[in-house]
Design a protein around this motif. Structure first.
Motif, PDB file in Angstrom:
ATOM      1  N   UNK A 160       0.826  -1.208   0.000  1.00 54.60           N
ATOM      2  CA  UNK A 160       0.000   0.000   0.000  1.00 54.60           C
ATOM      3  C   UNK A 160       0.863   1.262   0.000  1.00 54.60           C
ATOM      4  N   UNK A 161       1.916   1.235   0.815  1.00 57.83           N
ATOM      5  CA  UNK A 161       2.854   2.365   0.863  1.00 57.83           C
ATOM      6  C   UNK A 161       3.479   2.583  -0.516  1.00 57.83           C
ATOM      7  N   UNK A 162       3.832   1.477  -1.149  1.00 56.92           N
ATOM      8  CA  UNK A 162       4.419   1.528  -2.494  1.00 56.92           C
ATOM      9  C   UNK A 162       3.459   2.176  -3.497  1.00 56.92           C
ATOM     10  N   UNK A 163       2.211   1.710  -3.519  1.00 60.28           N
ATOM     11  CA  UNK A 163       1.264   2.239  -4.506  1.00 60.28           C
ATOM     12  C   UNK A 163       0.920   3.704  -4.229  1.00 60.28           C
ATOM     13  N   UNK A 164       0.842   4.094  -2.953  1.00 59.22           N
ATOM     14  CA  UNK A 164       0.628   5.507  -2.615  1.00 59.22           C
ATOM     15  C   UNK A 164       1.756   6.379  -3.149  1.00 59.22           C
ATOM     16  N   UNK A 165       2.992   5.907  -2.976  1.00 62.54           N
ATOM     17  CA  UNK A 165       4.154   6.678  -3.428  1.00 62.54           C
ATOM     18  C   UNK A 165       4.192   6.786  -4.947  1.00 62.54           C
ATOM     19  N   UNK A 166       3.881   5.704  -5.620  1.00 63.75           N
ATOM     20  CA  UNK A 166       3.872   5.718  -7.090  1.00 63.75           C
ATOM     21  C   UNK A 166       2.821   6.692  -7.607  1.00 63.75           C
ATOM     22  N   UNK A 167       1.646   6.665  -6.991  1.00 60.95           N
ATOM     23  CA  UNK A 167       0.576   7.581  -7.399  1.00 60.95           C
ATOM     24  C   UNK A 167       1.012   9.032  -7.250  1.00 60.95           C
ATOM     25  N   UNK A 168       1.679   9.348  -6.130  1.00 66.22           N
ATOM     26  CA  UNK A 168       2.124  10.722  -5.901  1.00 66.22           C
ATOM     27  C   UNK A 168       3.219  11.133  -6.879  1.00 66.22           C
ATOM     28  N   UNK A 169       4.204  10.260  -7.099  1.00 66.28           N
ATOM     29  CA  UNK A 169       5.307  10.634  -7.994  1.00 66.28           C
ATOM     30  C   UNK A 169       4.823  10.820  -9.428  1.00 66.28           C
ATOM     31  N   UNK A 170       3.790  10.098  -9.818  1.00 63.33           N
ATOM     32  CA  UNK A 170       3.221  10.311 -11.152  1.00 63.33           C
ATOM     33  C   UNK A 170       2.619  11.714 -11.261  1.00 63.33           C
ATOM     34  N   UNK A 171       2.030  12.196 -10.169  1.00 62.54           N
ATOM     35  CA  UNK A 171       1.478  13.554 -10.174  1.00 62.54           C
ATOM     36  C   UNK A 171       2.585  14.600 -10.262  1.00 62.54           C
ATOM     37  N   UNK A 172       3.771  14.244  -9.776  1.00 58.84           N
ATOM     38  CA  UNK A 172       4.923  15.134  -9.876  1.00 58.84           C
ATOM     39  C   UNK A 172       5.459  15.165 -11.308  1.00 58.84           C
ATOM     40  N   UNK A 173       5.128  14.139 -12.114  1.00 56.58           N
ATOM     41  CA  UNK A 173       5.555  14.110 -13.508  1.00 56.58           C
ATOM     42  C   UNK A 173       6.492  12.978 -13.863  1.00 56.58           C
ATOM     43  N   UNK A 174       6.707  12.043 -12.930  1.00 52.79           N
ATOM     44  CA  UNK A 174       7.553  10.881 -13.213  1.00 52.79           C
ATOM     45  C   UNK A 174       6.657   9.787 -13.784  1.00 52.79           C
ATOM     46  N   UNK A 175       6.805   9.513 -15.068  1.00 49.97           N
ATOM     47  CA  UNK A 175       5.866   8.635 -15.779  1.00 49.97           C
ATOM     48  C   UNK A 175       5.908   7.220 -15.248  1.00 49.97           C
ATOM     49  N   UNK A 176       7.104   6.670 -15.087  1.00 51.27           N
ATOM     50  CA  UNK A 176       7.253   5.310 -14.547  1.00 51.27           C
ATOM     51  C   UNK A 176       8.381   5.334 -13.516  1.00 51.27           C
ATOM     52  N   UNK A 177       8.039   5.559 -12.249  1.00 50.25           N
ATOM     53  CA  UNK A 177       9.070   5.734 -11.224  1.00 50.25           C
ATOM     54  C   UNK A 177       9.900   4.480 -10.978  1.00 50.25           C
ATOM     55  N   UNK A 178      11.127   4.727 -10.555  1.00 50.56           N
ATOM     56  CA  UNK A 178      12.051   3.649 -10.191  1.00 50.56           C
ATOM     57  C   UNK A 178      12.056   3.513  -8.671  1.00 50.56           C
ATOM     58  N   UNK A 179      11.696   2.336  -8.189  1.00 57.05           N
ATOM     59  CA  UNK A 179      11.548   2.112  -6.749  1.00 57.05           C
ATOM     60  C   UNK A 179      12.617   1.146  -6.259  1.00 57.05           C
ATOM     61  N   UNK A 180      13.413   1.605  -5.289  1.00 55.12           N
ATOM     62  CA  UNK A 180      14.372   0.719  -4.623  1.00 55.12           C
ATOM     63  C   UNK A 180      13.794   0.297  -3.283  1.00 55.12           C
ATOM     64  N   UNK A 181      13.634  -1.007  -3.068  1.00 52.64           N
ATOM     65  CA  UNK A 181      13.164  -1.526  -1.786  1.00 52.64           C
ATOM     66  C   UNK A 181      14.408  -1.761  -0.934  1.00 52.64           C
ATOM     67  N   UNK A 182      14.618  -0.891   0.039  1.00 51.91           N
ATOM     68  CA  UNK A 182      15.896  -0.859   0.755  1.00 51.91           C
ATOM     69  C   UNK A 182      16.032  -1.959   1.801  1.00 51.91           C
ATOM     70  N   UNK A 183      17.264  -2.413   1.937  1.00 52.35           N
ATOM     71  CA  UNK A 183      17.681  -3.294   3.018  1.00 52.35           C
ATOM     72  C   UNK A 183      19.169  -3.035   3.222  1.00 52.35           C
ATOM     73  N   UNK A 184      19.843  -3.934   3.914  1.00 54.19           N
ATOM     74  CA  UNK A 184      21.274  -3.755   4.140  1.00 54.19           C
ATOM     75  C   UNK A 184      22.135  -4.547   3.186  1.00 54.19           C
ATOM     76  N   UNK A 185      21.510  -5.174   2.197  1.00 58.69           N
ATOM     77  CA  UNK A 185      22.234  -6.035   1.261  1.00 58.69           C
ATOM     78  C   UNK A 185      21.461  -6.114  -0.040  1.00 58.69           C
ATOM     79  N   UNK A 186      22.127  -6.567  -1.088  1.00 55.52           N
ATOM     80  CA  UNK A 186      21.442  -6.747  -2.375  1.00 55.52           C
ATOM     81  C   UNK A 186      20.976  -8.182  -2.573  1.00 55.52           C
ATOM     82  N   UNK A 187      21.298  -9.047  -1.623  1.00 54.80           N
ATOM     83  CA  UNK A 187      20.877 -10.452  -1.700  1.00 54.80           C
ATOM     84  C   UNK A 187      19.983 -10.783  -0.514  1.00 54.80           C
TER      85      UNK A 187
END
Length: 303
Positions: A160-187
C-alpha cells in the motif's frame, strides 16, 4: 560535526503546484507563527485559499506579527485541539477543503480525528507518509517512504505504501518511477528479514503489474549510485537511479530524511497520502521553506 543548512525551496515542486487550481486548505490550530508564515507565503504564490481553525484571538495575534490581514478569510472558532481537528475532518468530508495542514497541535490528535469512521476519509486505503527530498532548488527529487507514519509495516502494508508513493510521484511528472526496496544487502538472506521482504515486494509488484520499476533488496548506495551498482554488478532500471526509496521501517526513513536535512542542507517536503485529502504534518523543527514545500506537495497530491 554540523553543516549549515541550506534548505533551498524546490523550484520544480512549486512550479507544478502553481499550475494547479487554487486549493482550499484548513490550517488546524492555526495560532502558530511558522504555520501561518508558510500559509501566507503559499497564499501569496496563489497556491491556497486558507481556512483557519482554532482560537480566533490567538490566530489574529500571530497574523499581526506577519503584517497579514486575515479578516477576509474564514476563521472557525474552536477552543481545543481535538475539536479543531474534528472540524477539519468534517470540512474534508463535506468537500469544503482539499488539504489539511497541522498547526499548533499534536499529530496523533489530528490523525485520530482524520481516522474516525464517520468522516469516511480513508475510503478503504492505507495512509502513508512520503518525503519529497531535494538538496538544491533545481534538483531531481528523491522520495522516501514511509519514515513518519507506519512504524514496522508488514509486506501487505508496504505494498500500500508503495502504490501511494507511485501515485504521488506520477502527479509530480515521473511517468514510470524507479523504486528501490531498501535493506542492508542486495541479496535476500534469512538473518536480515527486511531483505527477504524486499524480494517478495519486488515479486508482488511484477505479479500485480504495478506501473513502476521495482527492485529489491538494494542497499542504499546501490539504489542511488550508478558507480556503486556497477561495482557490485547490479543491473536493471532501478540500480543507481532510484526515484523512490521504500524503507524497511520508520526509523530508517526518519534517519535518512534528517541526515539529508542536517548534513546536506536538503529541503524535506512531507505529506500524509492515501486518504481523501492529503495532510501536512510538519515537525516543530521544520523551517518555513520545508513547510511551504510541504504545502506545495499537498496541493499537487490533492488534484
Amino acid at each position: 560535526m554540523h553543516i549549515k543548512m541550506n534548505n533551498d525551496l524546490p523550484e520544480n515542486l512549486i512550479s507544478i503546484a502553481k499550475k494547479k487550481s487554487k486549493t482550499s486548505v484548513a490550517i488546524v490550530c492555526a495560532h502558530e507563527f511558522s504555520a501561518l508564515q508558510s500559509a501566507k507565503e503559499a497564499y501569496e504564490l496563489d497556491l491556497i485559499n486558507p481556512i483557519f481553525i482554532g482560537n480566533k484571538n490567538e490566530i489574529q495575534k500571530e497574523a499581526e506579527k506577519l503584517n497579514w490581514n486575515i479578516n477576509n478569510f474564514d476563521i472557525v472558532q474552536e477552543e481545543n485541539e481535538y475539536e479543531s481537528a474534528i472540524k477539519a475532518a468534517k470540512l474534508a468530508k463535506d468537500d469544503f477543503i482539499k488539504v489539511i495542514v497541522k498547526g499548533n497541535l499534536h499529530t496523533d490528535i489530528l490523525m485520530r480525528a482524520y481516522l474516525k469512521k464517520e468522516f469516511n476519509l480513508i475510503q478503504g486505503k492505507r495512509l502513508s507518509h512520503i518525503w519529497h527530498m531535494t538538496v538544491k532548488k533545481d534538483d531531481k527529487p528523491i522520495f522516501i517512504t514511509d519514515g513518519a507514519l507506519n512504524v514496522l509495516p508488514r509486506i501487505d502494508i508496504k505494498m500500500n505504501i508503495l502504490t501511494n508513493a507511485i501515485e504521488f510521484t506520477k502527479k509530480i511528472g515521473i511517468v514510470k518511477p524507479r523504486v528501490a526496496v531498501l535493506s542492508g544487502t542486495e541479496d535476500p538472506i534469512d538473518s536480515m528479514p527486511s531483505s527477504v521482504e524486499a524480494k517478495e515486494i519486488m515479486k508482488r509488484a511484477i505479479k500485480e503489474n504495478i506501473d513502476a520499476f521495482v527492485h529489491g533488496p538494494l542497499a542504499f548506495d546501490n539504489a542511488v549510485s550508478i558507480e556503486a551498482a556497477k561495482i557490485k554488478n547490479i543491473s536493471g532500471e532501478v540500480a543507481g537511479k532510484a526515484d523512490i526509496l521504500l524503507v524497511p521501517n520508520l526509523e530508517t526513513g526518519n534517519a535518512l530524511c534528517k541526515i539529508m536535512v542536517h548534513f546536506m542542507g536538503a529541503c524535506a517536503a512531507g505529506i500524509v497520502v492515501g486518504g481523501k485529502v492529503p495532510v501536512v504534518v510538519a515537525s516543530r523543527a521544520d523551517n518555513v521553506n520545508s513547510r511551504l514545500a510541504s504545502i506545495a506537495a499537498s496541493v499537487i497530491s490533492a488534484h
